[in-house]
Design a protein around this motif. Structure first.
Motif, PDB file in Angstrom:
ATOM      1  N   GLY A  99       0.816  -1.205   0.000  1.00 37.05           N
ATOM      2  CA  GLY A  99       0.000   0.000   0.000  1.00 37.05           C
ATOM      3  C   GLY A  99       0.852   1.258   0.000  1.00 37.05           C
ATOM      4  O   GLY A  99       0.486   2.290  -0.580  1.00 37.05           O
ATOM      5  N   LYS A 100       2.028   1.201   0.637  1.00 30.36           N
ATOM      6  CA  LYS A 100       2.912   2.358   0.680  1.00 30.36           C
ATOM      7  C   LYS A 100       3.508   2.642  -0.694  1.00 30.36           C
ATOM      8  O   LYS A 100       3.737   3.803  -1.053  1.00 30.36           O
ATOM      9  N   ALA A 101       3.757   1.597  -1.475  1.00 27.79           N
ATOM     10  CA  ALA A 101       4.242   1.803  -2.838  1.00 27.79           C
ATOM     11  C   ALA A 101       3.174   2.485  -3.681  1.00 27.79           C
ATOM     12  O   ALA A 101       3.472   3.388  -4.481  1.00 27.79           O
ATOM     13  N   VAL A 102       1.938   2.079  -3.509  1.00 25.31           N
ATOM     14  CA  VAL A 102       0.829   2.717  -4.229  1.00 25.31           C
ATOM     15  C   VAL A 102       0.733   4.185  -3.852  1.00 25.31           C
ATOM     16  O   VAL A 102       0.618   5.065  -4.714  1.00 25.31           O
ATOM     17  N   ALA A 103       0.814   4.473  -2.554  1.00 25.09           N
ATOM     18  CA  ALA A 103       0.726   5.860  -2.095  1.00 25.09           C
ATOM     19  C   ALA A 103       1.901   6.694  -2.605  1.00 25.09           C
ATOM     20  O   ALA A 103       1.762   7.899  -2.884  1.00 25.09           O
ATOM     21  N   MET A 104       3.067   6.085  -2.743  1.00 29.71           N
ATOM     22  CA  MET A 104       4.264   6.798  -3.186  1.00 29.71           C
ATOM     23  C   MET A 104       4.149   7.300  -4.615  1.00 29.71           C
ATOM     24  O   MET A 104       4.847   8.249  -5.015  1.00 29.71           O
ATOM     25  N   LEU A 105       3.263   6.726  -5.411  1.00 30.78           N
ATOM     26  CA  LEU A 105       3.098   7.169  -6.794  1.00 30.78           C
ATOM     27  C   LEU A 105       2.762   8.650  -6.869  1.00 30.78           C
ATOM     28  O   LEU A 105       3.166   9.346  -7.815  1.00 30.78           O
ATOM     29  N   ARG A 106       2.042   9.134  -5.883  1.00 30.47           N
ATOM     30  CA  ARG A 106       1.701  10.569  -5.853  1.00 30.47           C
ATOM     31  C   ARG A 106       2.956  11.426  -5.829  1.00 30.47           C
ATOM     32  O   ARG A 106       3.048  12.448  -6.528  1.00 30.47           O
ATOM     33  N   TYR A 107       3.944  11.010  -5.057  1.00 34.25           N
ATOM     34  CA  TYR A 107       5.149  11.819  -4.884  1.00 34.25           C
ATOM     35  C   TYR A 107       6.106  11.663  -6.071  1.00 34.25           C
ATOM     36  O   TYR A 107       6.873  12.579  -6.367  1.00 34.25           O
ATOM     37  N   PHE A 108       6.035  10.525  -6.741  1.00 38.00           N
ATOM     38  CA  PHE A 108       6.773  10.414  -7.996  1.00 38.00           C
ATOM     39  C   PHE A 108       6.239  11.438  -8.989  1.00 38.00           C
ATOM     40  O   PHE A 108       7.012  12.061  -9.731  1.00 38.00           O
ATOM     41  N   TYR A 109       4.933  11.636  -9.011  1.00 33.24           N
ATOM     42  CA  TYR A 109       4.328  12.597  -9.922  1.00 33.24           C
ATOM     43  C   TYR A 109       4.649  14.032  -9.515  1.00 33.24           C
ATOM     44  O   TYR A 109       5.019  14.857 -10.363  1.00 33.24           O
ATOM     45  N   GLU A 110       4.557  14.326  -8.221  1.00 32.74           N
ATOM     46  CA  GLU A 110       4.687  15.703  -7.758  1.00 32.74           C
ATOM     47  C   GLU A 110       6.140  16.144  -7.562  1.00 32.74           C
ATOM     48  O   GLU A 110       6.469  17.319  -7.763  1.00 32.74           O
ATOM     49  N   GLU A 111       7.015  15.216  -7.150  1.00 30.61           N
ATOM     50  CA  GLU A 111       8.362  15.611  -6.743  1.00 30.61           C
ATOM     51  C   GLU A 111       9.481  14.972  -7.570  1.00 30.61           C
ATOM     52  O   GLU A 111      10.638  15.407  -7.479  1.00 30.61           O
TER      53      GLU A 111
END
Length: 448
Positions: A99-111
């Motif tokens: 689940g943390k890998a899924v959530a991390m996708l947001r930060y790959f996009y933003e940062e």
């Protein structure tokens, strides 16, 4: 697995060059070739980072690091590669295991949007339901990968010239029968990459038996991952054991395939298997123009992910091989099933689906195998040989349609007939050989 070219590579290249690129989630049933596709695509990058979250060390990265840049640095170190910031592809396989890998996708996009990220998994939506985790809305995009098309099959067989002729809708009549023979092989083998690779090496459909068995076993073993409910597990196993024999058939949930399960239990099990992209329940529409409104109260047709597997499980491979006309196999159901498979494969959109038409007139049994949306029109597609006058349901559809084009899929060469419907309206009937179904948009572009 030996690699052959997939049409989805074009879509991946478009994603790579897009100014609005987001992390990409690749959806598809198990063994449709997601990992192989991404690995081939990765050859176009300078650096390829491959994480498989079924492996503990790879999964731990997302447990330890919450900062995306620290995570990236640790990933390079774990994989023994020098840190790079340009032309990098990160592939997170079996992403549903964290689940943390899924959530991390947001930060790959933003940062860290300079890193190109693809995530994939075979059971994404079903496991998202069970584990109550979700993808960051608006921060990812999706793409579906489905079994191989006929043209991809031709490429895998080494028939690049015929492949180009089909894709250009430029098949001379002199090689029509050769392509129909090849299409029959495609129906027998199916579109699962492992089956195609095995068949391309041996040209013997019996040699693919172990591949089919392995696929069926893996789907059955996955059942435990689909749901925590013991009852639903039993129902899913029942569908996976008995449902292949109901391919291209309108089904009822209550007592499906001779079972004792109730409608609610069966419909929930079908919903879960559908999310795993192993099958689709195709509901009818009564509309002859857009928008097509699906009638969920009518019985749906059951279409599985792959016709080759249907042939194997249903035990009708010999019939496909020996019958003179594909439309004669299993009362036309295999012909309808492979046409549906080709129509779905045209799109890489996860939301793509198929519809068929059924008249809503009281007492009418009129039904057309598929309806296909094209440039705001609803194009009827009937899979049937024989005289034009016998296409009674198609005539009824065209009587009410606001356009004059219909399609009949058959085993003969491409031709166009002017046909008079029951009420006197004249329409153009495109007689489409099976091998052109995947090119239906190009064909329609020539005649509309």
């Amino acid at each position: 697995m030996n690699c052959f070219n997939r049409n989805a590579l074009k879509r991946l290249r478009e994603w790579r060059l897009s100014a609005s690129r987001k992390p990409l989630i690749l959806r598809g049933a198990r063994q449709v070739g997601k990992t192989t596709l991404v690995t081939e695509f990765a050859k176009e990058y300078s650096t390829f980072l491959h994480l498989n979250l079924e492996k503990e060390d790879d999964r731990k990265l997302f447990e330890i690091y919450s900062d995306v840049n620290e995570l990236l640095r640790a990933t390079f170190i774990l994989k023994g590669m020098p840190v790079a910031t340009e032309n990098v592809l990160l592939f997170i396989d079996e992403i549903q295991n964290s689940g943390k890998a899924v959530a991390m996708l947001r930060y790959f996009y933003e940062e860290a949007n300079h890193i190109h990220v693809i995530g994939a998994g075979s059971l994404l939506e079903t496991l998202m339901d069970v584990r109550r985790i979700s993808f960051p809305v608006g921060r990812v995009q999706y793409m579906a990968l489905r079994p191989c098309t006929f043209t991809e099959f031709l490429g895998a067989m080494g028939d690049e010239m015929d492949q180009a002729l089909v894709e250009d809708v430029d098949v001379p009549e002199i090689i029509h029968q050769r392509l129909m023979n090849r299409f029959r092989e495609y129906i027998l083998c199916g579109g699962m990459p492992a089956a195609i690779v095995e068949y391309s090496q041996n040209r013997d459909i019996l040699s693919v038996k172990d591949t089919y068995e392995s696929l069926l076993l893996s789907y059955s073993d996955d059942v435990e991952k689909y749901t925590a409910s013991a009852t639903t597990t039993k129902v899913i196993r029942s569908i996976l054991s008995n449902g292949w024999n109901c391919a291209a058939e309108a089904i009822s949930f209550e007592g499906f395939a001779g079972t004792n399960y109730k409608s609610r239990e069966m419909s929930e099990a079908f919903r879960i298997i559908s999310k795993a992209m192993l099958l689709e329940l195709v509901y009818p529409t009564a509309n002859v123009q857009m928008p097509m409104m699906t009638n969920m109260r009518k019985r749906p047709k059951l279409l599985w992910l792959d016709t080759g597997m249907v042939n194997y499980v249903a035990g009708i491979q010999r019939d496909v091989f020996s019958v003179a006309d594909i439309n004669d196999v299993w009362r036309g159901r295999i012909a309808e099933h492979i046409v549906g498979q080709e129509l779905l494969a045209i799109s890489n959109d996860v939301s793509a689906h198929r519809d068929y038409w059924r008249s809503d007139r009281v007492g009418s049994e009129a039904e057309v195998d598929f309806v296909y949306p094209y440039n705001g029109l609803v194009i009827p597609i009937e899979v049937k040989s024989g005289h034009n006058a016998k296409l009674k349901s198609l005539h009824q559809f065209m009587d009410a349609a606001p356009h004059d084009v219909a399609i009949r899929v058959w085993s003969q060469p491409l031709s166009i007939d002017d046909v008079k419907a029951n009420n006197g309206k004249t329409f153009r009937l495109i007689n489409l050989p099976f091998y052109y179904v995947g090119q239906v948009e190009k064909v329609l572009g020539k005649y509309i």
